[in-house]
Write a protein that holds these residues in place. Structure first.
Motif, PDB file in Angstrom:
ATOM      1  N   TRP A   1       0.840  -1.202   0.000  1.00 44.72           N
ATOM      2  CA  TRP A   1       0.000   0.000   0.000  1.00 44.72           C
ATOM      3  C   TRP A   1       0.877   1.255   0.000  1.00 44.72           C
ATOM      4  O   TRP A   1       0.648   2.174  -0.778  1.00 44.72           O
ATOM      5  CB  TRP A   1      -0.930  -0.051   1.214  1.00 44.72           C
ATOM      6  CG  TRP A   1      -1.697   1.192   1.451  1.00 44.72           C
ATOM      7  CD1 TRP A   1      -2.749   1.663   0.715  1.00 44.72           C
ATOM      8  CD2 TRP A   1      -1.485   2.132   2.509  1.00 44.72           C
ATOM      9  NE1 TRP A   1      -3.200   2.844   1.268  1.00 44.72           N
ATOM     10  CE2 TRP A   1      -2.438   3.148   2.366  1.00 44.72           C
ATOM     11  CE3 TRP A   1      -0.586   2.203   3.559  1.00 44.72           C
ATOM     12  CZ2 TRP A   1      -2.519   4.231   3.231  1.00 44.72           C
ATOM     13  CZ3 TRP A   1      -0.664   3.274   4.425  1.00 44.72           C
ATOM     14  CH2 TRP A   1      -1.622   4.275   4.265  1.00 44.72           C
ATOM     15  N   GLN A   2       1.899   1.289   0.851  1.00 38.95           N
ATOM     16  CA  GLN A   2       2.792   2.447   0.920  1.00 38.95           C
ATOM     17  C   GLN A   2       3.521   2.672  -0.401  1.00 38.95           C
ATOM     18  O   GLN A   2       3.756   3.806  -0.796  1.00 38.95           O
ATOM     19  CB  GLN A   2       3.828   2.287   2.035  1.00 38.95           C
ATOM     20  CG  GLN A   2       3.283   2.507   3.406  1.00 38.95           C
ATOM     21  CD  GLN A   2       4.352   2.375   4.479  1.00 38.95           C
ATOM     22  OE1 GLN A   2       5.454   1.863   4.247  1.00 38.95           O
ATOM     23  NE2 GLN A   2       4.031   2.832   5.673  1.00 38.95           N
ATOM     24  N   ALA A   3       3.880   1.583  -1.071  1.00 39.07           N
ATOM     25  CA  ALA A   3       4.604   1.690  -2.345  1.00 39.07           C
ATOM     26  C   ALA A   3       3.650   1.962  -3.513  1.00 39.07           C
ATOM     27  O   ALA A   3       4.083   2.004  -4.659  1.00 39.07           O
ATOM     28  CB  ALA A   3       5.405   0.416  -2.601  1.00 39.07           C
ATOM     29  N   ARG A   4       2.367   2.111  -3.215  1.00 40.75           N
ATOM     30  CA  ARG A   4       1.336   2.493  -4.178  1.00 40.75           C
ATOM     31  C   ARG A   4       1.067   1.448  -5.255  1.00 40.75           C
ATOM     32  O   ARG A   4       0.696   1.765  -6.371  1.00 40.75           O
ATOM     33  CB  ARG A   4       1.641   3.847  -4.807  1.00 40.75           C
ATOM     34  CG  ARG A   4       1.628   4.965  -3.802  1.00 40.75           C
ATOM     35  CD  ARG A   4       1.736   6.323  -4.477  1.00 40.75           C
ATOM     36  NE  ARG A   4       1.225   7.351  -3.583  1.00 40.75           N
ATOM     37  CZ  ARG A   4      -0.030   7.774  -3.563  1.00 40.75           C
ATOM     38  NH1 ARG A   4      -0.913   7.266  -4.370  1.00 40.75           N
ATOM     39  NH2 ARG A   4      -0.399   8.704  -2.720  1.00 40.75           N
ATOM     40  N   PHE A   5       1.218   0.171  -4.913  1.00 37.56           N
ATOM     41  CA  PHE A   5       0.814  -0.881  -5.835  1.00 37.56           C
ATOM     42  C   PHE A   5      -0.687  -1.115  -5.747  1.00 37.56           C
ATOM     43  O   PHE A   5      -1.288  -1.606  -6.696  1.00 37.56           O
ATOM     44  CB  PHE A   5       1.573  -2.183  -5.550  1.00 37.56           C
ATOM     45  CG  PHE A   5       2.998  -2.127  -6.013  1.00 37.56           C
ATOM     46  CD1 PHE A   5       3.304  -2.245  -7.361  1.00 37.56           C
ATOM     47  CD2 PHE A   5       4.024  -1.934  -5.118  1.00 37.56           C
ATOM     48  CE1 PHE A   5       4.618  -2.190  -7.800  1.00 37.56           C
ATOM     49  CE2 PHE A   5       5.345  -1.878  -5.550  1.00 37.56           C
ATOM     50  CZ  PHE A   5       5.636  -2.003  -6.893  1.00 37.56           C
ATOM     51  N   PHE A   6      -1.280  -0.770  -4.597  1.00 40.19           N
ATOM     52  CA  PHE A   6      -2.713  -0.939  -4.387  1.00 40.19           C
ATOM     53  C   PHE A   6      -3.293   0.320  -3.779  1.00 40.19           C
ATOM     54  O   PHE A   6      -2.644   0.980  -2.970  1.00 40.19           O
ATOM     55  CB  PHE A   6      -2.988  -2.156  -3.491  1.00 40.19           C
ATOM     56  CG  PHE A   6      -2.589  -3.441  -4.144  1.00 40.19           C
ATOM     57  CD1 PHE A   6      -3.435  -4.080  -5.030  1.00 40.19           C
ATOM     58  CD2 PHE A   6      -1.336  -3.989  -3.919  1.00 40.19           C
ATOM     59  CE1 PHE A   6      -3.045  -5.249  -5.664  1.00 40.19           C
ATOM     60  CE2 PHE A   6      -0.944  -5.154  -4.542  1.00 40.19           C
ATOM     61  CZ  PHE A   6      -1.799  -5.780  -5.423  1.00 40.19           C
ATOM     62  N   LYS A   7      -4.538   0.612  -4.152  1.00 40.67           N
ATOM     63  CA  LYS A   7      -5.208   1.826  -3.699  1.00 40.67           C
ATOM     64  C   LYS A   7      -5.522   1.796  -2.203  1.00 40.67           C
ATOM     65  O   LYS A   7      -5.521   2.834  -1.545  1.00 40.67           O
ATOM     66  CB  LYS A   7      -6.504   1.996  -4.484  1.00 40.67           C
ATOM     67  CG  LYS A   7      -6.908   3.396  -4.715  1.00 40.67           C
ATOM     68  CD  LYS A   7      -8.084   3.433  -5.660  1.00 40.67           C
ATOM     69  CE  LYS A   7      -7.982   4.685  -6.496  1.00 40.67           C
ATOM     70  NZ  LYS A   7      -9.085   4.844  -7.393  1.00 40.67           N
ATOM     71  N   THR A   8      -5.815   0.611  -1.687  1.00 47.07           N
ATOM     72  CA  THR A   8      -6.108   0.479  -0.257  1.00 47.07           C
ATOM     73  C   THR A   8      -5.303  -0.673   0.331  1.00 47.07           C
ATOM     74  O   THR A   8      -4.897  -1.594  -0.380  1.00 47.07           O
ATOM     75  CB  THR A   8      -7.606   0.192   0.001  1.00 47.07           C
ATOM     76  OG1 THR A   8      -7.927  -1.105  -0.511  1.00 47.07           O
ATOM     77  CG2 THR A   8      -8.500   1.244  -0.634  1.00 47.07           C
ATOM     78  N   ARG A   9      -5.113  -0.607   1.623  1.00 54.18           N
ATOM     79  CA  ARG A   9      -4.398  -1.681   2.314  1.00 54.18           C
ATOM     80  C   ARG A   9      -5.235  -2.956   2.294  1.00 54.18           C
ATOM     81  O   ARG A   9      -4.702  -4.061   2.237  1.00 54.18           O
ATOM     82  CB  ARG A   9      -4.105  -1.234   3.743  1.00 54.18           C
ATOM     83  CG  ARG A   9      -3.167  -2.150   4.461  1.00 54.18           C
ATOM     84  CD  ARG A   9      -2.670  -1.493   5.715  1.00 54.18           C
ATOM     85  NE  ARG A   9      -2.137  -2.486   6.627  1.00 54.18           N
ATOM     86  CZ  ARG A   9      -1.768  -2.225   7.851  1.00 54.18           C
ATOM     87  NH1 ARG A   9      -1.866  -1.002   8.321  1.00 54.18           N
ATOM     88  NH2 ARG A   9      -1.291  -3.172   8.617  1.00 54.18           N
ATOM     89  N   GLY A  10      -6.550  -2.808   2.299  1.00 58.83           N
ATOM     90  CA  GLY A  10      -7.441  -3.964   2.225  1.00 58.83           C
ATOM     91  C   GLY A  10      -7.266  -4.740   0.931  1.00 58.83           C
ATOM     92  O   GLY A  10      -7.293  -5.978   0.929  1.00 58.83           O
ATOM     93  N   LEU A  11      -7.079  -4.037  -0.191  1.00 58.70           N
ATOM     94  CA  LEU A  11      -6.843  -4.719  -1.468  1.00 58.70           C
ATOM     95  C   LEU A  11      -5.515  -5.476  -1.448  1.00 58.70           C
ATOM     96  O   LEU A  11      -5.416  -6.583  -1.978  1.00 58.70           O
ATOM     97  CB  LEU A  11      -6.861  -3.721  -2.626  1.00 58.70           C
ATOM     98  CG  LEU A  11      -8.220  -3.125  -2.980  1.00 58.70           C
ATOM     99  CD1 LEU A  11      -8.054  -2.016  -4.023  1.00 58.70           C
ATOM    100  CD2 LEU A  11      -9.161  -4.199  -3.480  1.00 58.70           C
ATOM    101  N   ALA A  12      -4.507  -4.887  -0.824  1.00 56.16           N
ATOM    102  CA  ALA A  12      -3.212  -5.560  -0.707  1.00 56.16           C
ATOM    103  C   ALA A  12      -3.347  -6.809   0.166  1.00 56.16           C
ATOM    104  O   ALA A  12      -2.768  -7.858  -0.138  1.00 56.16           O
ATOM    105  CB  ALA A  12      -2.173  -4.609  -0.126  1.00 56.16           C
ATOM    106  N   ALA A  13      -4.139  -6.722   1.229  1.00 52.94           N
ATOM    107  CA  ALA A  13      -4.359  -7.877   2.105  1.00 52.94           C
ATOM    108  C   ALA A  13      -5.110  -8.982   1.360  1.00 52.94           C
ATOM    109  O   ALA A  13      -4.798 -10.164   1.508  1.00 52.94           O
ATOM    110  CB  ALA A  13      -5.134  -7.452   3.348  1.00 52.94           C
TER     111      ALA A  13
END
Length: 106
Positions: free
Chosen positions: A22-34
């Motif tokens: 999420w911090q590296a901006r690969f995903f819009k939200t942390r939930g999507l990264a999870a």
């Protein structure tokens, strides 16, 4: 450059993989990264993981699908926040960067 959310694992600073993505901006939200991690389509140093809380640190290689492409990136830094895109791009090295030819091939 490890922020307040970083932990130390085996003598090195680590951060949750969902938070780092999420911090590296690969995903819009942390939930999507999870969700990506939980789906089983994320590899850390070649090993599949289903844990969004898996720790990652400098030097680790992540492999994951993003849209129609497979991303292969090496973590260069953990970061302290979700900053602007130019700052986020300093956190990783794209190992699958495909250079476009400068001239058309005949």
């Amino acid at each position: 450059m490890a922020g307040p959310g970083a932990a130390r694992t085996g003598g090195r600073a680590t951060l949750r993989v969902d938070k780092w993505l999420w911090q590296a901006r690969f995903f819009k939200t942390r939930g999507l990264a999870a969700e990506l991690a939980e789906s089983g389509h994320l590899r850390i140093n070649g090993q599949p993981t289903r844990k969004p809380g898996a720790g990652v640190g400098e030097g680790d290689v992540l492999t994951f699908p993003q849209g129609a492409r497979i991303r292969v990136i090496r973590i260069l830094a953990l970061g302290e926040r979700r900053g602007p895109a130019p700052e986020a791009q300093t956190l990783y090295l794209d190992l699958d960067r495909r250079e476009e030819p400068s001239e058309p091939l005949e």
